[in-house]
Design an enzyme around this catalytic site. Structure first.
Site, PDB file in Angstrom:
ATOM      1  N   ARG A 194      72.260  -2.760  53.740  1.00 25.56           N
ATOM      2  CA  ARG A 194      72.657  -3.122  55.113  1.00 25.56           C
ATOM      3  C   ARG A 194      72.448  -1.874  55.954  1.00 25.56           C
ATOM      4  O   ARG A 194      73.010  -0.817  55.668  1.00 25.56           O
ATOM      5  CB  ARG A 194      74.115  -3.557  55.158  1.00 25.56           C
ATOM      6  CG  ARG A 194      74.663  -3.641  56.575  1.00 25.56           C
ATOM      7  CD  ARG A 194      76.030  -4.295  56.648  1.00 25.56           C
ATOM      8  NE  ARG A 194      75.952  -5.720  56.406  1.00 25.56           N
ATOM      9  CZ  ARG A 194      76.911  -6.595  56.735  1.00 25.56           C
ATOM     10  NH1 ARG A 194      78.015  -6.178  57.328  1.00 25.56           N
ATOM     11  NH2 ARG A 194      76.781  -7.877  56.481  1.00 25.56           N
ATOM     12  N   HIS A 233      69.591 -11.312  59.346  1.00 29.01           N
ATOM     13  CA  HIS A 233      70.684 -11.431  58.364  1.00 29.01           C
ATOM     14  C   HIS A 233      70.386 -12.651  57.481  1.00 29.01           C
ATOM     15  O   HIS A 233      71.061 -13.685  57.571  1.00 29.01           O
ATOM     16  CB  HIS A 233      72.017 -11.585  59.111  1.00 29.01           C
ATOM     17  CG  HIS A 233      73.230 -11.368  58.269  1.00 29.01           C
ATOM     18  ND1 HIS A 233      73.177 -11.024  56.939  1.00 29.01           N
ATOM     19  CD2 HIS A 233      74.559 -11.453  58.570  1.00 29.01           C
ATOM     20  CE1 HIS A 233      74.410 -10.899  56.466  1.00 29.01           C
ATOM     21  NE2 HIS A 233      75.255 -11.152  57.433  1.00 29.01           N
ATOM     22  N   GLN A 243      73.114 -14.566  55.186  1.00 33.65           N
ATOM     23  CA  GLN A 243      74.090 -15.343  55.958  1.00 33.65           C
ATOM     24  C   GLN A 243      73.503 -16.705  56.340  1.00 33.65           C
ATOM     25  O   GLN A 243      74.158 -17.738  56.218  1.00 33.65           O
ATOM     26  CB  GLN A 243      74.493 -14.562  57.219  1.00 33.65           C
ATOM     27  CG  GLN A 243      75.462 -15.305  58.111  1.00 33.65           C
ATOM     28  CD  GLN A 243      76.880 -15.377  57.553  1.00 33.65           C
ATOM     29  OE1 GLN A 243      77.401 -14.368  57.114  1.00 33.65           O
ATOM     30  NE2 GLN A 243      77.495 -16.541  57.565  1.00 33.65           N
ATOM     31  N   ASP A 297      78.193 -16.083  67.665  1.00 27.77           N
ATOM     32  CA  ASP A 297      78.392 -14.782  67.025  1.00 27.77           C
ATOM     33  C   ASP A 297      78.872 -13.814  68.110  1.00 27.77           C
ATOM     34  O   ASP A 297      78.772 -14.110  69.314  1.00 27.77           O
ATOM     35  CB  ASP A 297      77.050 -14.315  66.418  1.00 27.77           C
ATOM     36  CG  ASP A 297      77.168 -13.015  65.636  1.00 27.77           C
ATOM     37  OD1 ASP A 297      78.299 -12.639  65.257  1.00 27.77           O
ATOM     38  OD2 ASP A 297      76.126 -12.358  65.411  1.00 27.77           O
ATOM     39  N   CYS A 355      79.485 -16.713  61.932  1.00 28.10           N
ATOM     40  CA  CYS A 355      79.295 -15.929  60.701  1.00 28.10           C
ATOM     41  C   CYS A 355      80.492 -15.033  60.409  1.00 28.10           C
ATOM     42  O   CYS A 355      80.657 -14.588  59.279  1.00 28.10           O
ATOM     43  CB  CYS A 355      78.014 -15.112  60.791  1.00 28.10           C
ATOM     44  SG  CYS A 355      77.971 -14.029  62.232  1.00 28.10           S
ATOM     45  N   ARG A 382      79.310 -18.114  51.103  1.00 27.17           N
ATOM     46  CA  ARG A 382      78.605 -16.839  50.924  1.00 27.17           C
ATOM     47  C   ARG A 382      78.617 -16.446  49.442  1.00 27.17           C
ATOM     48  O   ARG A 382      77.644 -15.918  48.917  1.00 27.17           O
ATOM     49  CB  ARG A 382      79.263 -15.704  51.741  1.00 27.17           C
ATOM     50  CG  ARG A 382      79.154 -15.782  53.250  1.00 27.17           C
ATOM     51  CD  ARG A 382      77.767 -15.571  53.808  1.00 27.17           C
ATOM     52  NE  ARG A 382      76.996 -14.465  53.267  1.00 27.17           N
ATOM     53  CZ  ARG A 382      76.987 -13.216  53.729  1.00 27.17           C
ATOM     54  NH1 ARG A 382      77.712 -12.892  54.766  1.00 27.17           N
ATOM     55  NH2 ARG A 382      76.207 -12.298  53.190  1.00 27.17           N
TER      56      ARG A 382
END
Ligand code: CP
Ligand code: NVA
Length: 307
Positions: free
Chosen positions: A104, A131, A134, A226, A266, A294
């Site tokens: 990340r 991402h 996700q 988001d 998310c 997830r």
């Protein structure tokens, strides 16, 4: 055999995405039945995170553990990367010790360089641009709720950020209709829009941009949002709060969508900014099912790439 990386949803074919979904479904059912198999026994995932994380870190670490392997969390400040050792050397070194890398960071180019130099699979755990893990999980959640993705309409409201860009690739691969409602100055990445639109034509998907969020959500099966200021944009928060006024997902917006609309995020969320508490915690929200998935999807990703 050539190693494979997951840097972008576009690295996967529609049938590979289906295979990952199927595996996640099986893993979820097994966990619910208390069955844990250990296909990754003896394998190690190194996790290099240059940004904070709750869900991604924990679900990958726990997922690796549940599959019989182990994960090592490496904060870039604690390894020589933080003192200037190159990404290329870090990739070569880690390739001699572990079976997979999850990273990340800020620039997508860093993830690409790591993947180029590593002899082992590299998984993108979020960059400023994308991402992918996700979005795989979110598409899996939608499929679970609605049976199939093709023909569903998703309205993404807010910042044209890494989530918006990833949704474009998601729609391109699965036949979803994606309506993005963003302020014109915060539109998603133009190159991805053009490449994903082209790819969507092959798979029956559609991507459209709106600045009027009421138009974007019209008859939508799901509304996704988001944060307005992503990790690394903290200094722009004040400006963004004013630029995004009118782009909030609230109860009134829901009324323009399909009656049974699903609300997605998310996380982490800022209640009262991109979404009201009433909507986030309300009956249409499937946000904590997204959180759970997830784990199942990341386990499927680990098996697909490290198995
Ligand atoms: N959604 C998500 O990736 O959360 P984290 O930043 O907590 O990992
Ligand atoms: N757009 C957000 C997503 C967090 C999971 C960020 O990059 O901070």
């Amino acid at each position: 055999m050539m190693k494979k990386d997951l840097l972008c949803i576009n690295d996967l074919s529609p049938s590979e995405i289906e295979a990952i979904f199927k595996l996640a479904e099986e893993l979820k059912a097994k966990r619910q039945a208390g069955i844990y198999e250990t296909p990754l026994q003896g394998k190690t995932l190194a996790i290099i995170f240059n940004k904070p994380s709750t869900r991604s870190r924990i679900s990958f670490e726990v997922g690796m553990y549940q599959l019989g392997g182990q994960a090592i969390f490496l904060n870039s400040r604690d390894i020589q990367l933080g003192r200037g050792e190159s990404l290329a050397d870090t990739a070569r070194v880690l390739s001699r010790y572990v079976e997979g890398l999850l990273i990340r960071t800020f620039h997508q180019a860093e993830v690409e360089e790591l993947a180029k130099e590593a002899a082992i699979p590299v998984i993108n755990g979020l960059t400023d641009l994308l991402h992918p893990c996700q979005i795989l999980s979110d598409m899996f959640t939608l499929k679970e709720k609605r049976g199939s993705l093709a023909g569903l309409k998703i309205a993404y409201i807010g910042d044209g950020n890494n989530m918006a860009n990833s949704w474009m690739w998601g729609a391109a691969k699965t036949g979803l209709e994606l309506a993005l409602g963003t302020p014109p100055d915060y539109a998603p990445d133009a190159d991805i829009l053009s490449a994903a639109t082209h790819e969507a034509e092959k798979n029956g998907g559609r991507i459209e941009l709106f600045s009027d969020i009421y138009q974007a959500v019209r008859d939508a099966d799901a509304i996704y949002t988001d944060v307005w200021a992503s990790m690394g944009q903290e200094e722009e928060t004040k400006q963004r709060l004013s630029d995004f006024a009118g782009y909030q997902v609230d109860q009134q917006l829901l009324r323009s969508a399909a009656q049974q609309v699903l609300i997605m995020h998310c996380l982490p969320a800022h209640r009262g900014e991109e979404i009201t508490a009433e909507v986030l915690d309300g009956p249409h929200s499937i946000i904590f099912d997204q959180v759970e998935n997830r784990l199942h999807i990341n386990k499927a990703i680990l098996m697909h790439y490290l198995g």
